[in-house]
Scaffold this active site. Structure first.
Site, PDB file in Angstrom:
ATOM      1  N   LYS A  20       1.293  -1.167   0.189  1.00 34.62           N
ATOM      2  CA  LYS A  20       0.474   0.326   0.219  1.00 34.62           C
ATOM      3  C   LYS A  20       1.004   1.326   0.126  1.00 34.62           C
ATOM      4  O   LYS A  20       0.460   2.789   0.626  1.00 34.62           O
ATOM      5  CB  LYS A  20      -1.056  -0.007   0.977  1.00 34.62           C
ATOM      6  CG  LYS A  20      -1.996  -1.498   1.615  1.00 34.62           C
ATOM      7  CD  LYS A  20      -2.714  -1.771  -0.001  1.00 34.62           C
ATOM      8  CE  LYS A  20      -3.428  -0.423  -0.155  1.00 34.62           C
ATOM      9  NZ  LYS A  20      -4.121  -1.162  -1.745  1.00 34.62           N
ATOM     10  N   GLY A  22       2.162   2.521  -3.217  1.00 35.52           N
ATOM     11  CA  GLY A  22       2.338   2.988  -4.556  1.00 35.52           C
ATOM     12  C   GLY A  22       3.837   1.708  -5.277  1.00 35.52           C
ATOM     13  O   GLY A  22       3.756   2.750  -5.630  1.00 35.52           O
ATOM     14  N   SER A 109      -5.127   2.571   4.601  1.00 39.09           N
ATOM     15  CA  SER A 109      -4.888   1.876   3.636  1.00 39.09           C
ATOM     16  C   SER A 109      -5.584   0.641   3.430  1.00 39.09           C
ATOM     17  O   SER A 109      -5.614  -0.515   2.634  1.00 39.09           O
ATOM     18  CB  SER A 109      -4.281   1.962   2.378  1.00 39.09           C
ATOM     19  OG  SER A 109      -4.013   1.965   0.735  1.00 39.09           O
ATOM     20  N   LYS A 226      -7.360   0.752  -6.921  1.00 36.33           N
ATOM     21  CA  LYS A 226      -6.094   1.796  -6.890  1.00 36.33           C
ATOM     22  C   LYS A 226      -7.272   2.568  -5.906  1.00 36.33           C
ATOM     23  O   LYS A 226      -8.342   3.637  -7.552  1.00 36.33           O
ATOM     24  CB  LYS A 226      -5.037   1.922  -7.426  1.00 36.33           C
ATOM     25  CG  LYS A 226      -4.254   0.611  -7.530  1.00 36.33           C
ATOM     26  CD  LYS A 226      -3.829  -0.069  -6.941  1.00 36.33           C
ATOM     27  CE  LYS A 226      -2.672  -1.037  -7.291  1.00 36.33           C
ATOM     28  NZ  LYS A 226      -2.660  -1.810  -5.941  1.00 36.33           N
TER      29      LYS A 226
END
Length: 263
Positions: A20, A22, A109, A226
């Site tokens: 989480k 990127g 997230s 996403k």
């Protein structure tokens, strides 16, 4: 079709973390580069599939020309105790990329992703604390543990020098993708081909997207999963978690010589 030219090689660079942070964006952005070939799926070799052996691992890799770098990403490597030694044993020259993000938002997230798959799990607050009134954070919960970057980094530094580990800011990857990817290209020793011209900002998603993907064609944004809307968390819980992470963050900044401005 006919066999593509090139050879399957073990990766010279691996995106080892973090979940989480990127990592998918970094992989999708870097594979636009003509000198990079990337494995699209996460092979989980150095954590789950190590017993299958290096030749199995190599067989998964895309074919490359001599001028190209092979890259794979599996974000769970960063928190896997054995991964640094195993990667070192494959090649001590492996370049490692770690995409980091504010540990509190990373945890939320992570929880949001789990919740989408298992709607019956306890609340974020319930999982975060062993004792909420005492502010005792449950460091055994993976969503919390992953964000203790300074702790995990120590294992990697037993095998690799800092010069072989590149840290990408997950926040800057969104606000300045070309700048962050410029540094990644420098680290990999390849020409800065990916620039501003490659990105546009998608306001609906809140993410930068690529104008063209590998092989041209239409614009490419990251998939539906996403940029999920995060679960709303009590501000007091966020404050307690910020306090918890602060010393780890500071230690992390000092170790890598880079301030990620999460404070």
């Amino acid at each position: 079709g006919s066999a593509r030219p090139g050879t399957k090689r073990l990766p010279q660079a691996i995106v080892v973390g973090v979940k989480k942070g990127g990592t998918r964006a970094v992989l999708e952005f870097i594979r636009v580069h003509p000198d990079v070939r990337a494995l699209g799926t996460e092979p989980h070799f150095f954590d789950r599939n190590y017993d299958r052996g290096l030749e199995w691992y190599r067989s998964l890799m895309p074919r490359t020309l001599d001028s190209q770098i092979t890259v794979e990403k599996t974000p769970s490597y960063f928190v896997t105790k054995e991964a640094p030694r195993r990667i070192f044993n494959m090649s001590r020259d492996t370049k490692l990329i770690v995409v980091v993000r504010n540990p509190v938002t990373r945890a939320i997230s992570d929880y949001t992703q789990t919740l989408s798959k298992k709607p019956d799990i306890p609340t974020f607050e319930g999982l975060s604390f062993r004792n909420r009134s005492l502010g005792l954070v449950d460091t055994s919960w993976n969503a919390i543990r992953i964000g203790m970057y300074a702790v995990h980094l120590q294992s990697w530094l037993q095998y690799f020098p800092l010069s072989q580990i590149h840290f990408v800011s997950g926040e800057k990857l969104i606000t300045d993708p070309a700048g962050e990817m410029g540094k990644v290209q420098d680290f990999l020793g390849i020409k800065r081909v990916i620039t501003d011209k490659h990105f546009y900002f998608n306001k609906t998603k809140g993410f930068p997207c690529l104008k063209k993907s590998e092989g041209g064609g239409s614009p490419r944004c990251l998939g539906k999963s996403k940029g999920r809307t995060h679960v709303q968390i009590d501000p007091e819980v966020i404050e307690q978690l910020r306090d918890f992470y602060r010393p780890y963050n500071i230690k992390f900044y000092e170790t890598v010589g880079q301030d990620f401005r999460w404070e």
